[in-house]
Motif scaffolding. Structure first.
Motif, PDB file in Angstrom:
ATOM      1  N   ALA A  26      48.436  46.616  34.453  1.00 38.46           N
ATOM      2  CA  ALA A  26      49.002  45.864  35.582  1.00 38.46           C
ATOM      3  C   ALA A  26      47.915  45.567  36.614  1.00 38.46           C
ATOM      4  O   ALA A  26      47.866  44.459  37.170  1.00 38.46           O
ATOM      5  CB  ALA A  26      50.141  46.648  36.216  1.00 38.46           C
ATOM      6  N   GLU A  27      47.044  46.543  36.870  1.00 35.20           N
ATOM      7  CA  GLU A  27      45.971  46.325  37.828  1.00 35.20           C
ATOM      8  C   GLU A  27      44.987  45.273  37.321  1.00 35.20           C
ATOM      9  O   GLU A  27      44.508  44.430  38.094  1.00 35.20           O
ATOM     10  CB  GLU A  27      45.252  47.637  38.125  1.00 35.20           C
ATOM     11  CG  GLU A  27      46.087  48.600  38.966  1.00 35.20           C
ATOM     12  CD  GLU A  27      45.404  49.939  39.185  1.00 35.20           C
ATOM     13  OE1 GLU A  27      44.214  50.072  38.819  1.00 35.20           O
ATOM     14  OE2 GLU A  27      46.054  50.847  39.729  1.00 35.20           O
ATOM     15  N   CYS A  28      44.678  45.321  36.043  1.00 39.70           N
ATOM     16  CA  CYS A  28      43.802  44.294  35.463  1.00 39.70           C
ATOM     17  C   CYS A  28      44.405  42.901  35.653  1.00 39.70           C
ATOM     18  O   CYS A  28      43.718  41.962  36.096  1.00 39.70           O
ATOM     19  CB  CYS A  28      43.586  44.553  33.978  1.00 39.70           C
ATOM     20  SG  CYS A  28      42.467  45.922  33.599  1.00 39.70           S
ATOM     21  N   ASP A  29      45.681  42.768  35.316  1.00 40.05           N
ATOM     22  CA  ASP A  29      46.346  41.476  35.474  1.00 40.05           C
ATOM     23  C   ASP A  29      46.309  41.009  36.922  1.00 40.05           C
ATOM     24  O   ASP A  29      45.960  39.861  37.217  1.00 40.05           O
ATOM     25  CB  ASP A  29      47.808  41.579  35.011  1.00 40.05           C
ATOM     26  CG  ASP A  29      47.940  41.679  33.505  1.00 40.05           C
ATOM     27  OD1 ASP A  29      46.985  41.319  32.797  1.00 40.05           O
ATOM     28  OD2 ASP A  29      49.000  42.134  33.037  1.00 40.05           O
ATOM     29  N   ASP A  30      46.676  41.900  37.830  1.00 41.44           N
ATOM     30  CA  ASP A  30      46.742  41.522  39.251  1.00 41.44           C
ATOM     31  C   ASP A  30      45.369  41.120  39.796  1.00 41.44           C
ATOM     32  O   ASP A  30      45.255  40.156  40.560  1.00 41.44           O
ATOM     33  CB  ASP A  30      47.301  42.684  40.082  1.00 41.44           C
ATOM     34  CG  ASP A  30      48.779  42.931  39.807  1.00 41.44           C
ATOM     35  OD1 ASP A  30      49.427  42.040  39.231  1.00 41.44           O
ATOM     36  OD2 ASP A  30      49.273  44.023  40.160  1.00 41.44           O
ATOM     37  N   LEU A  31      44.337  41.857  39.406  1.00 39.62           N
ATOM     38  CA  LEU A  31      43.005  41.578  39.941  1.00 39.62           C
ATOM     39  C   LEU A  31      42.423  40.291  39.372  1.00 39.62           C
ATOM     40  O   LEU A  31      41.818  39.489  40.100  1.00 39.62           O
ATOM     41  CB  LEU A  31      42.072  42.757  39.680  1.00 39.62           C
ATOM     42  CG  LEU A  31      42.417  44.028  40.465  1.00 39.62           C
ATOM     43  CD1 LEU A  31      41.536  45.187  40.027  1.00 39.62           C
ATOM     44  CD2 LEU A  31      42.274  43.790  41.962  1.00 39.62           C
ATOM     45  N   PHE A  32      42.601  40.073  38.082  1.00 38.19           N
ATOM     46  CA  PHE A  32      42.121  38.818  37.498  1.00 38.19           C
ATOM     47  C   PHE A  32      42.921  37.625  38.044  1.00 38.19           C
ATOM     48  O   PHE A  32      42.354  36.577  38.364  1.00 38.19           O
ATOM     49  CB  PHE A  32      42.217  38.858  35.976  1.00 38.19           C
ATOM     50  CG  PHE A  32      41.073  39.567  35.296  1.00 38.19           C
ATOM     51  CD1 PHE A  32      39.770  39.378  35.716  1.00 38.19           C
ATOM     52  CD2 PHE A  32      41.306  40.410  34.214  1.00 38.19           C
ATOM     53  CE1 PHE A  32      38.708  40.014  35.087  1.00 38.19           C
ATOM     54  CE2 PHE A  32      40.258  41.055  33.576  1.00 38.19           C
ATOM     55  CZ  PHE A  32      38.955  40.858  34.012  1.00 38.19           C
ATOM     56  N   ASP A  33      44.239  37.782  38.146  1.00 38.17           N
ATOM     57  CA  ASP A  33      45.066  36.703  38.702  1.00 38.17           C
ATOM     58  C   ASP A  33      44.615  36.360  40.121  1.00 38.17           C
ATOM     59  O   ASP A  33      44.515  35.187  40.491  1.00 38.17           O
ATOM     60  CB  ASP A  33      46.545  37.106  38.716  1.00 38.17           C
ATOM     61  CG  ASP A  33      47.162  37.137  37.328  1.00 38.17           C
ATOM     62  OD1 ASP A  33      46.546  36.595  36.388  1.00 38.17           O
ATOM     63  OD2 ASP A  33      48.261  37.710  37.179  1.00 38.17           O
ATOM     64  N   TRP A  34      44.367  37.394  40.914  1.00 36.77           N
ATOM     65  CA  TRP A  34      43.913  37.172  42.294  1.00 36.77           C
ATOM     66  C   TRP A  34      42.576  36.445  42.324  1.00 36.77           C
ATOM     67  O   TRP A  34      42.379  35.513  43.115  1.00 36.77           O
ATOM     68  CB  TRP A  34      43.786  38.513  43.020  1.00 36.77           C
ATOM     69  CG  TRP A  34      43.131  38.393  44.366  1.00 36.77           C
ATOM     70  CD1 TRP A  34      43.715  38.071  45.548  1.00 36.77           C
ATOM     71  CD2 TRP A  34      41.729  38.576  44.650  1.00 36.77           C
ATOM     72  NE1 TRP A  34      42.789  38.033  46.561  1.00 36.77           N
ATOM     73  CE2 TRP A  34      41.558  38.336  46.036  1.00 36.77           C
ATOM     74  CE3 TRP A  34      40.622  38.911  43.884  1.00 36.77           C
ATOM     75  CZ2 TRP A  34      40.316  38.437  46.665  1.00 36.77           C
ATOM     76  CZ3 TRP A  34      39.381  39.000  44.500  1.00 36.77           C
ATOM     77  CH2 TRP A  34      39.235  38.769  45.876  1.00 36.77           C
ATOM     78  N   ALA A  35      41.652  36.848  41.468  1.00 35.17           N
ATOM     79  CA  ALA A  35      40.321  36.227  41.457  1.00 35.17           C
ATOM     80  C   ALA A  35      40.412  34.745  41.126  1.00 35.17           C
ATOM     81  O   ALA A  35      39.820  33.898  41.823  1.00 35.17           O
ATOM     82  CB  ALA A  35      39.415  36.949  40.464  1.00 35.17           C
ATOM     83  N   PHE A  36      41.147  34.406  40.077  1.00 31.56           N
ATOM     84  CA  PHE A  36      41.220  33.002  39.680  1.00 31.56           C
ATOM     85  C   PHE A  36      42.024  32.163  40.663  1.00 31.56           C
ATOM     86  O   PHE A  36      41.822  30.948  40.761  1.00 31.56           O
ATOM     87  CB  PHE A  36      41.795  32.881  38.270  1.00 31.56           C
ATOM     88  CG  PHE A  36      40.848  33.337  37.196  1.00 31.56           C
ATOM     89  CD1 PHE A  36      39.612  32.733  37.046  1.00 31.56           C
ATOM     90  CD2 PHE A  36      41.195  34.372  36.341  1.00 31.56           C
ATOM     91  CE1 PHE A  36      38.727  33.152  36.056  1.00 31.56           C
ATOM     92  CE2 PHE A  36      40.322  34.805  35.350  1.00 31.56           C
ATOM     93  CZ  PHE A  36      39.083  34.188  35.203  1.00 31.56           C
ATOM     94  N   ALA A  37      42.927  32.798  41.403  1.00 33.20           N
ATOM     95  CA  ALA A  37      43.695  32.065  42.412  1.00 33.20           C
ATOM     96  C   ALA A  37      42.933  31.921  43.723  1.00 33.20           C
ATOM     97  O   ALA A  37      43.151  30.960  44.472  1.00 33.20           O
ATOM     98  CB  ALA A  37      45.032  32.770  42.668  1.00 33.20           C
ATOM     99  N   SER A  38      42.053  32.873  44.028  1.00 33.93           N
ATOM    100  CA  SER A  38      41.392  32.906  45.337  1.00 33.93           C
ATOM    101  C   SER A  38      40.066  32.167  45.371  1.00 33.93           C
ATOM    102  O   SER A  38      39.601  31.788  46.444  1.00 33.93           O
ATOM    103  CB  SER A  38      41.159  34.363  45.763  1.00 33.93           C
ATOM    104  OG  SER A  38      42.374  35.071  45.849  1.00 33.93           O
TER     105      SER A  38
END
Length: 427
Positions: free
Chosen positions: A281-293
């Motif tokens: 879940a942390e991997c998903d959240d961090l990668f999602d945040w990076a590509f969105a930010s």
């Protein structure tokens, strides 16, 4: 073979130097952690794998047990050794105790037996896809001549890559005693691995068919249990390119993952997570945040004054305004600050024509160089000489006109006087 090994190492070193150098530079943003990790003791290190820039950092310089993430270095040394991956290795008797220790520790294996002959590429796939500890030990023996000598090579290579908190004691990470690293060090090792096309291909493989051997008469398939690359999992992310996980009781759940989207790549290291669910879940959240930010965005346009240069020989204009000759874009966070360095003369003398190139500007986004652009003028700056000459010519023209007018008036007046005298004489 030796020259090939040096070349491979130099290539990997160049690709990881940016990571080490960027970490040492002051003033570069490390962004606030966008999620609450499962525990405050977790180590998290997210970085831009294209530039080496640190994005997120939590406990990333603290030594922790790293479990099977140790196998990243084992794979790297095999790939850098120059050995034929399709060549075969026979499991030696000297590894008998090593295999017993792996079994006693309930370590994952590919089921190798003493005297079995197997290809190096099969060992590499088993080690990275299902984290086979016996495969790591055979690779260590094959590359290093002995497991102990191979471990020495591992630590020497870690130092070459700039690792300062790493100490390997085994080739697989199953034995925790003294086998430690940091999230930031593992990022350097992972960057070197990612630079190798074979590593990225193998580590990004979900399943692999192990062929029959002299002691195993049938081929069989091994499959990764990693949810990030399982299309049927809720944790699946299409942009994840490869993953290596690890677990021991002391190390907790650990992971290194690389993700790529729209030409931009991020690397992520997490150490000491408590459960697999939290880890993925942390991997998903961090990668999602990076590509969105982070995104490509305009940094410099051609209509905004970037700087000025003192202007001489022109009373009406004290300075020349300079604009970018072309727009500049860059990839970064919306909050990243744009700065410049200029290569300009101290002053410039008029006349300066519109569109003249006066110097250059180097554009930085959050301290990272984006590119260099010419600086040009948008109007003409006329010299005092030309202005004065123009004024002088106009004045002379005016004087000549006045003189001509006076002459004409005088001549006209003289003509009228003569006519008057002639009339008087006739009378």
């Amino acid at each position: 073979m030796f020259k090939n090994t040096i070349f491979r190492r130099m290539t990997a070193l160049v690709l990881t130097l940016a990571l080490a150098a960027t970490a040492a530079l002051p003033g570069l943003a490390v962004y606030p952690m966008p999620i609450q990790t499962a525990s405050e003791t977790e180590a998290v290190y997210l970085f831009n794998a294209d530039t080496g820039k640190t994005i997120l950092n939590q406990n990333a310089d603290q030594q922790q047990y790293v479990a099977s993430l140790t196998k990243l270095m084992t794979a790297l040394l095999l790939l850098e050794s120059g050995k034929d991956l399709n060549g075969e290795v026979t499991v030696p008797t000297v590894l008998t105790q090593e295999f017993r220790d792996i079994q006693n520790a309930n370590g994952t294996t590919m089921g190798l037996r003493i005297g079995e002959t197997v290809r190096r590429i099969d060992l590499l796939n088993a080690m990275l896809i299902v984290s086979a500890n016996d495969a790591a030990s055979v690779i260590a023996y094959d590359v290093g001549g002995s497991v102990l000598d191979f471990v020495k090579q591992m630590n020497a290579r870690a130092q070459e890559l700039g690792c300062t908190g790493t100490n390997f004691t085994c080739a697989h990470g199953l034995f925790d005693y003294g086998n430690v690293s940091t999230a930031q060090d593992l990022a350097k090792i992972a960057a070197a691995c990612a630079a190798n096309q074979t590593f990225a291909q193998v580590a990004g493989t979900a399943s692999y068919v192990l062929p029959a051997t002299n002691l195993r008469k049938a081929e069989h398939t091994i499959s990764s249990s990693n949810s990030l690359m399982n299309s049927e999992s809720a944790n699946y992310r299409e942009y994840v390119r490869w993953v290596k996980g690890g677990f021991t009781t002391l190390a907790g759940r650990c992971i290194v993952a690389f993700a790529e989207k729209d030409g931009h790549t991020y690397g992520l290291v997490i150490l000491g997570c408590d459960t697999l669910d939290h880890l993925f879940a942390e991997c998903d959240d961090l990668f999602d945040w990076a590509f969105a930010s982070f995104a490509d965005r305009p940094l410099v346009d051609t209509q905004t004054v970037l700087t000025t240069v003192d202007l001489t020989k022109c009373r009406t204009e004290p300075a020349v305004e300079l604009y970018a000759a072309a727009p500049v874009s860059g990839y970064g966070h919306a909050d990243d600050i744009v700065t410049y360095s200029f290569d300009l003369p101290e002053s410039i003398a008029a006349t300066v024509k519109s569109g003249s190139v006066v110097g250059t500007a180097t554009v930085y986004l959050d301290g990272d160089e984006v590119g260099t652009v010419d600086l040009v003028t948008h109007k003409e700056y006329v010299s005092d000489f030309r202005t004065d000459m123009k004024a002088t010519v106009l004045l002379l023209c005016a004087l000549l006109f006045i003189l001509a007018a006076l002459t004409a008036v005088t001549l006209a007046a003289g003509g009228s006087s003569l006519n008057l005298k002639k009339r008087r004489r006739r009378r």
